[in-house]
Design a protein around this motif. Structure first.
Motif, PDB file in Angstrom:
ATOM      1  N   CYS A 143     -39.159  11.574 -19.030  1.00  7.36           N
ATOM      2  CA  CYS A 143     -40.617  11.547 -18.914  1.00  7.36           C
ATOM      3  C   CYS A 143     -41.285  12.528 -19.877  1.00  7.36           C
ATOM      4  O   CYS A 143     -41.054  13.727 -19.870  1.00  7.36           O
ATOM      5  CB  CYS A 143     -41.118  11.784 -17.504  1.00  7.36           C
ATOM      6  N   LEU A 144     -42.114  11.958 -20.714  1.00  8.65           N
ATOM      7  CA  LEU A 144     -42.901  12.739 -21.668  1.00  8.65           C
ATOM      8  C   LEU A 144     -44.364  12.759 -21.250  1.00  8.65           C
ATOM      9  O   LEU A 144     -45.224  13.203 -22.002  1.00  8.65           O
ATOM     10  CB  LEU A 144     -42.765  12.126 -23.074  1.00  8.65           C
ATOM     11  N   GLY A 145     -44.653  12.260 -20.040  1.00  3.32           N
ATOM     12  CA  GLY A 145     -46.024  12.277 -19.541  1.00  3.32           C
ATOM     13  C   GLY A 145     -46.893  11.174 -20.132  1.00  3.32           C
ATOM     14  O   GLY A 145     -48.114  11.224 -20.032  1.00  3.32           O
ATOM     15  N   ALA A 149     -36.882   7.741 -18.748  1.00  6.25           N
ATOM     16  CA  ALA A 149     -37.300   7.650 -17.344  1.00  6.25           C
ATOM     17  C   ALA A 149     -37.846   6.246 -17.077  1.00  6.25           C
ATOM     18  O   ALA A 149     -37.976   5.429 -17.987  1.00  6.25           O
ATOM     19  CB  ALA A 149     -38.316   8.736 -17.022  1.00  6.25           C
TER      20      ALA A 149
HETATM   21 FE1  FES Z   1     -41.478   7.727 -20.198  1.00  7.82          FE
HETATM   22 FE2  FES Z   1     -43.038   8.893 -18.384  1.00  7.82          FE
HETATM   23  S1  FES Z   1     -41.465   7.503 -18.082  1.00  7.82           S
HETATM   24  S2  FES Z   1     -43.195   8.958 -20.504  1.00  7.82           S
END
Ligand code: FES
Length: 143
Positions: A109-111, A79
């Motif tokens: 996305c892993l936050g 992301a």
């Molecule tokens: Fe990679 Fe959120 S964009 S952890």
């Protein structure tokens, strides 16, 4: 338990939810580690959907594994925040190691965006990953 038993249990728990298909697919993957094609028919029946609808959602979301993982699972974030910090290079690097005993997957996305780029290996998050640290991790777990 068989695939059918797992699906029956997950359906019993989640079919009453609004928009139950994704929660059901998540539940099956949590239980089995992947979503076998044999799960599609009973899920479709249980939720009153067509097999094509279930299959469409299953293949649309990269999160769902349609075959069992080989060895440890390494997920690399693609992301935006991670991309801008070199996530794509990490993914390319990780994929070179796919021939070893790891399953490499892209995720969105892993936050951990504030500490990007991020990867998840064996359910453990690693922030501010560099190609060198990733190489060391992969060598240790996936060689
Ligand atoms: Fe990679 Fe959120 S964009 S952890």
């Amino acid at each position: 338990p068989t695939t059918y038993e797992v699906v029956a249990r997950v359906l019993a728990e989640r079919k009453h939810l609004a928009g139950p298909l994704l929660p059901v697919l998540h539940g099956v993957q949590e239980a089995l580690g992947w979503v076998p094609s044999a799960a599609v028919q009973p899920i479709a029946e249980g939720l009153d959907l067509s097999r094509a609808e279930v299959h469409g959602v299953l293949s649309y979301y990269h999160h769902f594994r349609q075959e069992p993982a080989r060895g440890p699972v390494l997920q690399v974030c693609r992301a935006e925040a991670c991309r801008s910090m070199g996530g794509e290079e990490l993914l390319a690097h990780a994929r070179q190691h796919e021939a070893h005993r790891c399953t490499v997957e892209a995720v969105y996305c892993l936050g951990l965006c504030a500490q990007s780029p991020a990867v998840l290996l064996d359910d453990k998050l690693h922030a501010r990953m560099t190609p060198e640290r990733l190489a060391a991790l992969v060598d240790k777990r996936c060689a």
